[in-house]
Motif scaffolding. Structure first.
Motif, PDB file in Angstrom:
ATOM      1  N   THR A   1      10.974   6.545  -5.436  1.00  0.00           N
ATOM      2  CA  THR A   1       9.901   6.137  -4.528  1.00  0.00           C
ATOM      3  C   THR A   1      10.338   6.158  -3.061  1.00  0.00           C
ATOM      4  O   THR A   1       9.602   6.672  -2.213  1.00  0.00           O
ATOM      5  CB  THR A   1       9.396   4.736  -4.918  1.00  0.00           C
ATOM      6  N   PRO A   2      11.508   5.626  -2.705  1.00  0.00           N
ATOM      7  CA  PRO A   2      11.937   5.690  -1.300  1.00  0.00           C
ATOM      8  C   PRO A   2      12.027   7.129  -0.782  1.00  0.00           C
ATOM      9  O   PRO A   2      11.676   7.399   0.370  1.00  0.00           O
ATOM     10  CB  PRO A   2      13.316   5.024  -1.316  1.00  0.00           C
ATOM     11  N   ALA A   3      12.487   8.061  -1.636  1.00  0.00           N
ATOM     12  CA  ALA A   3      12.603   9.457  -1.219  1.00  0.00           C
ATOM     13  C   ALA A   3      11.237  10.080  -0.965  1.00  0.00           C
ATOM     14  O   ALA A   3      11.046  10.820   0.009  1.00  0.00           O
ATOM     15  CB  ALA A   3      13.358  10.261  -2.280  1.00  0.00           C
ATOM     16  N   ILE A   4      10.261   9.773  -1.832  1.00  0.00           N
ATOM     17  CA  ILE A   4       8.905  10.293  -1.652  1.00  0.00           C
ATOM     18  C   ILE A   4       8.295   9.756  -0.355  1.00  0.00           C
ATOM     19  O   ILE A   4       7.710  10.504   0.429  1.00  0.00           O
ATOM     20  CB  ILE A   4       8.012   9.900  -2.848  1.00  0.00           C
ATOM     21  N   LEU A   5       8.468   8.466  -0.099  1.00  0.00           N
ATOM     22  CA  LEU A   5       7.914   7.871   1.115  1.00  0.00           C
ATOM     23  C   LEU A   5       8.581   8.445   2.365  1.00  0.00           C
ATOM     24  O   LEU A   5       7.913   8.721   3.366  1.00  0.00           O
ATOM     25  CB  LEU A   5       8.090   6.348   1.080  1.00  0.00           C
TER      26      LEU A   5
ATOM     27  N   PRO B   1       1.765   6.894   5.045  1.00  0.00           N
ATOM     28  CA  PRO B   1       1.683   6.092   3.812  1.00  0.00           C
ATOM     29  C   PRO B   1       0.496   5.129   3.784  1.00  0.00           C
ATOM     30  O   PRO B   1       0.131   4.625   2.726  1.00  0.00           O
ATOM     31  CB  PRO B   1       3.010   5.317   3.820  1.00  0.00           C
ATOM     32  N   TYR B   2      -0.102   4.873   4.968  1.00  0.00           N
ATOM     33  CA  TYR B   2      -1.268   3.990   5.028  1.00  0.00           C
ATOM     34  C   TYR B   2      -2.569   4.781   5.183  1.00  0.00           C
ATOM     35  O   TYR B   2      -3.617   4.197   5.456  1.00  0.00           O
ATOM     36  CB  TYR B   2      -1.130   2.991   6.168  1.00  0.00           C
TER      37      TYR B   2
ATOM     38  N   PHE C   1       0.793  -1.228   0.000  1.00  0.00           N
ATOM     39  CA  PHE C   1       0.000   0.000   0.000  1.00  0.00           C
ATOM     40  C   PHE C   1       0.832   1.288   0.000  1.00  0.00           C
ATOM     41  O   PHE C   1       0.486   2.247  -0.696  1.00  0.00           O
ATOM     42  CB  PHE C   1      -0.949   0.003   1.201  1.00  0.00           C
ATOM     43  N   PRO C   2       1.921   1.392   0.777  1.00  0.00           N
ATOM     44  CA  PRO C   2       2.706   2.631   0.758  1.00  0.00           C
ATOM     45  C   PRO C   2       3.207   3.021  -0.635  1.00  0.00           C
ATOM     46  O   PRO C   2       3.330   4.214  -0.946  1.00  0.00           O
ATOM     47  CB  PRO C   2       3.880   2.315   1.703  1.00  0.00           C
TER      48      PRO C   2
END
Length: 312
Positions: free
Chosen positions: A49-53, A65-66, A29-30
């Protein structure tokens, strides 16, 4: 035809598809949260993607993120139940025990997708709003919303925007029935190639790989329309409200695509594709794996395992 449409076999496929998709979406989901943020927030620079999260967690909290997980899962469960049920019941009615071909899978997939879109679009509109509520956007033009839950979101949208708003993004969604149709066509075709007429159960690795390949192709081909779909469902497409009343849905889509191209170039149409591919490939692969295992186990328990494999 009624026996094929209202059959226990179609119900098993529908429940298995719904359970598999819900489980897979929960795990990844994240990644979908990162994808949606990139699609809707135009002023956010495309990054990994890791940077955005990491940015979302830092600014909005560990559970951000959830955000919107429950309405998404409800929508996904209903959507996949309807799609898998329609796909397999229509397929059984059409083929009547004969071997399928890619063109048949594509046509049946499109038909199942149309039914699914018309029935479940309101759920997806609400879950998009809830998923983005409370987000910190780079685009100052985006208005804040305040929904307390699924029911309240339905009530506010109906009261403030009218019944039609619940079907925002329906036209691109109808065009996007090509996504699952292409996905199922490739998946079923690859499955037939691996089996080569021999009734056997595919290995977990085989199911995972062909599920991933099928979804990767379908997602890449239809991604620009998915971006427009997300913007329309969010309900803040920056088209003047008085003007949008006179625009057809197709013209609205054309305007949004042209605006994206003018402001960001061709690559702007694929903003967030990395996050989408990562999320959707892993989710689809895990979903198909769980789906095949649940269906196989169910029919084996019923003593119908051999008949099931022969039909496939």
């Amino acid at each position: 035809m009624g026996s094929e449409v209202f059959s226990y076999e179609s119900l098993v496929h529908a429940v298995s598809g719904a359970v598999g998709s819900v489980t897979a979406m929960t795990v990844f989901f994240p990644l979908d949260s990162a994808r949606l943020r990139l699609q809707v927030d135009e002023n956010r620079k495309a990054r990994s993607t890791p940077a955005i999260l990491a940015e979302i967690i830092e600014e909005e909290g560990l559970l951000a993120p959830y955000r919107g997980w429950f309405p998404v899962i409800c929508s996904l469960c209903c959507s996949n139940f309807v799609y898998f049920y329609c796909f397999h019941s229509l397929k059984a009615s059409w083929l009547k025990g004969k071997q399928s071909v890619p063109s048949t899978d594509l046509i049946i997939g499109i038909a199942a997708g149309i039914v699914n879109v018309l029935v479940t679009t309101p759920l997806w509109v609400v879950n998009t709003r809830l998923k983005l509520q409370g987000s910190k956007f780079r685009n100052a033009a985006i208005e804040r919303t305040n929904y307390s839950g699924i029911r309240d979101a339905f009530v506010q949208i109906l009261r403030d925007e009218g019944v039609g708003a619940l079907w925002n993004g329906t036209v691109p969604s109808l065009l996007l029935v090509l996504n699952p149709a292409i996905q199922f066509m490739i998946y079923e075709g690859l499955k037939r190639q691996l089996r080569r007429g021999v009734p056997r159960e595919l290995s977990s690795a085989e199911v995972f790989i062909i599920g991933a390949v099928a979804k990767a192709v379908a997602t890449t081909v239809t991604y620009p329309l998915q971006t427009i779909q997300s913007i329309l469902r969010f309900g803040q497409s920056n088209i003047p409200r008085d003007e949008s009343k006179f625009l057809s849905s197709l013209k609205t889509i054309r305007c949004l695509l042209a605006s994206k191209l003018r402001m960001y170039g061709v690559l702007g149409l694929f903003k967030g594709l990395e996050a989408k591919l990562l999320q959707t490939i892993l989710t689809a692969a895990l979903m198909f794996l769980l789906y095949e295992k649940i269906v196989s186990c169910t029919f084996s328990v019923m003593g119908l395992g051999n008949n099931y494999n022969k039909k496939r």
